[in-house]
Design a protein around this motif. Structure first.
Motif, PDB file in Angstrom:
ATOM      1  N   LEU A 138       5.328   7.832  -7.742  1.00 45.14           N
ATOM      2  CA  LEU A 138       4.404   7.133  -6.856  1.00 45.14           C
ATOM      3  C   LEU A 138       5.113   6.715  -5.569  1.00 45.14           C
ATOM      4  O   LEU A 138       4.587   6.896  -4.465  1.00 45.14           O
ATOM      5  CB  LEU A 138       3.809   5.903  -7.552  1.00 45.14           C
ATOM      6  N   VAL A 139       6.311   6.175  -5.684  1.00 43.76           N
ATOM      7  CA  VAL A 139       7.068   5.743  -4.507  1.00 43.76           C
ATOM      8  C   VAL A 139       7.405   6.937  -3.620  1.00 43.76           C
ATOM      9  O   VAL A 139       7.220   6.887  -2.399  1.00 43.76           O
ATOM     10  CB  VAL A 139       8.336   4.967  -4.935  1.00 43.76           C
ATOM     11  N   ARG A 140       7.879   8.021  -4.206  1.00 40.70           N
ATOM     12  CA  ARG A 140       8.190   9.227  -3.398  1.00 40.70           C
ATOM     13  C   ARG A 140       6.935   9.741  -2.689  1.00 40.70           C
ATOM     14  O   ARG A 140       6.999  10.161  -1.536  1.00 40.70           O
ATOM     15  CB  ARG A 140       8.795  10.317  -4.267  1.00 40.70           C
ATOM     16  N   HIS A 141       5.811   9.722  -3.394  1.00 38.43           N
ATOM     17  CA  HIS A 141       4.557  10.178  -2.788  1.00 38.43           C
ATOM     18  C   HIS A 141       4.188   9.306  -1.588  1.00 38.43           C
ATOM     19  O   HIS A 141       3.871   9.832  -0.514  1.00 38.43           O
ATOM     20  CB  HIS A 141       3.429  10.169  -3.816  1.00 38.43           C
ATOM     21  N   ALA A 142       4.232   8.006  -1.749  1.00 37.99           N
ATOM     22  CA  ALA A 142       3.881   7.103  -0.648  1.00 37.99           C
ATOM     23  C   ALA A 142       4.815   7.320   0.540  1.00 37.99           C
ATOM     24  O   ALA A 142       4.367   7.419   1.691  1.00 37.99           O
ATOM     25  CB  ALA A 142       3.943   5.647  -1.117  1.00 37.99           C
ATOM     26  N   LEU A 143       6.101   7.411   0.286  1.00 39.76           N
ATOM     27  CA  LEU A 143       7.053   7.608   1.377  1.00 39.76           C
ATOM     28  C   LEU A 143       6.852   8.953   2.062  1.00 39.76           C
ATOM     29  O   LEU A 143       6.998   9.066   3.287  1.00 39.76           O
ATOM     30  CB  LEU A 143       8.482   7.470   0.864  1.00 39.76           C
ATOM     31  N   VAL A 187       3.937  10.525   2.361  1.00 36.73           N
ATOM     32  CA  VAL A 187       2.738  10.367   3.188  1.00 36.73           C
ATOM     33  C   VAL A 187       3.083   9.661   4.494  1.00 36.73           C
ATOM     34  O   VAL A 187       2.586  10.016   5.562  1.00 36.73           O
ATOM     35  CB  VAL A 187       1.639   9.595   2.410  1.00 36.73           C
ATOM     36  N   TRP A 188       3.964   8.670   4.419  1.00 36.09           N
ATOM     37  CA  TRP A 188       4.359   7.909   5.608  1.00 36.09           C
ATOM     38  C   TRP A 188       5.479   8.585   6.394  1.00 36.09           C
ATOM     39  O   TRP A 188       5.964   8.035   7.372  1.00 36.09           O
ATOM     40  CB  TRP A 188       4.786   6.498   5.210  1.00 36.09           C
ATOM     41  N   ARG A 189       5.921   9.760   5.919  1.00 35.96           N
ATOM     42  CA  ARG A 189       7.029  10.496   6.533  1.00 35.96           C
ATOM     43  C   ARG A 189       8.291   9.647   6.600  1.00 35.96           C
ATOM     44  O   ARG A 189       8.968   9.582   7.622  1.00 35.96           O
ATOM     45  CB  ARG A 189       6.639  11.032   7.908  1.00 35.96           C
ATOM     46  N   LEU A 190       8.600   9.001   5.496  1.00 33.44           N
ATOM     47  CA  LEU A 190       9.780   8.149   5.392  1.00 33.44           C
ATOM     48  C   LEU A 190      10.707   8.631   4.273  1.00 33.44           C
ATOM     49  O   LEU A 190      11.298   7.841   3.539  1.00 33.44           O
ATOM     50  CB  LEU A 190       9.360   6.697   5.145  1.00 33.44           C
ATOM     51  N   ASP A 191      10.836   9.946   4.163  1.00 34.20           N
ATOM     52  CA  ASP A 191      11.641  10.537   3.096  1.00 34.20           C
ATOM     53  C   ASP A 191      13.111  10.121   3.164  1.00 34.20           C
ATOM     54  O   ASP A 191      13.815  10.177   2.151  1.00 34.20           O
ATOM     55  CB  ASP A 191      11.529  12.062   3.125  1.00 34.20           C
TER      56      ASP A 191
END
Length: 148
Positions: free
Chosen positions: A35-40, A42-46
């Motif tokens: 979930l955290v990786r997905h959110a990041l 989406v926000w382009r904060l990889d």
């Protein structure tokens, strides 16, 4: 096995926030990390993903280890443009997090020390209904560069 479902809700600065309720078991940390990786993503904060999933693992493990709650809630949000906040809510508000000191031969007790080392800041908030404290959220924030 827990399925990954994301729910969107309004956050104070207008960014979406993600949250999901999980069984309070160590095995659910993997779904929390997804979930955290997905959110990041989406926000382009990889670029902060590795630290964020480590924080997620530690917060979820602490809730599973130190509470008897049947479920916990993982929250991933952006309280400000340059911050990502990861929080875990449990129904054991009397079990407050303590930054301890682990001896060299201790097999546990370093989770909050690790969070303290990599997060910009961390803490906890008590959730109330009237005068009744019903839950706590242990959270950590990472400073991020604004996405393009």
């Amino acid at each position: 096995m827990t399925r990954l479902r994301t729910h969107v809700q309004a956050a104070p600065v207008g960014h979406p926030a993600y949250s999901q309720t999980f069984p309070c078991e160590p095995e659910t940390a993997e779904a929390g990390r997804r979930l955290v990786r997905h959110a990041l993503s989406v926000w382009r904060l990889d670029d902060v993903a590795d630290h964020a999933v480590l924080i997620t693992s530690e917060l979820m493990a602490n809730a599973a280890r130190h509470t008897t709650c049947p479920s916990i809630r993982l929250l991933v949000g952006r309280p400000a443009t340059r911050r990502v906040r990861i929080g875990v809510v449990d129904r054991a508000p009397s079990r407050l997090p303590v930054l301890g000191l682990a001896a060299a031969d201790d097999e546990s007790g370093r989770g909050l020390l690790l969070i303290d080392a990599i997060a910009d800041r961390w803490g906890y908030d008590l959730h109330r209904r009237g005068r009744c404290v019903w839950a706590k959220e242990v959270w950590a924030e990472l400073r991020v560069e604004a996405a393009q």
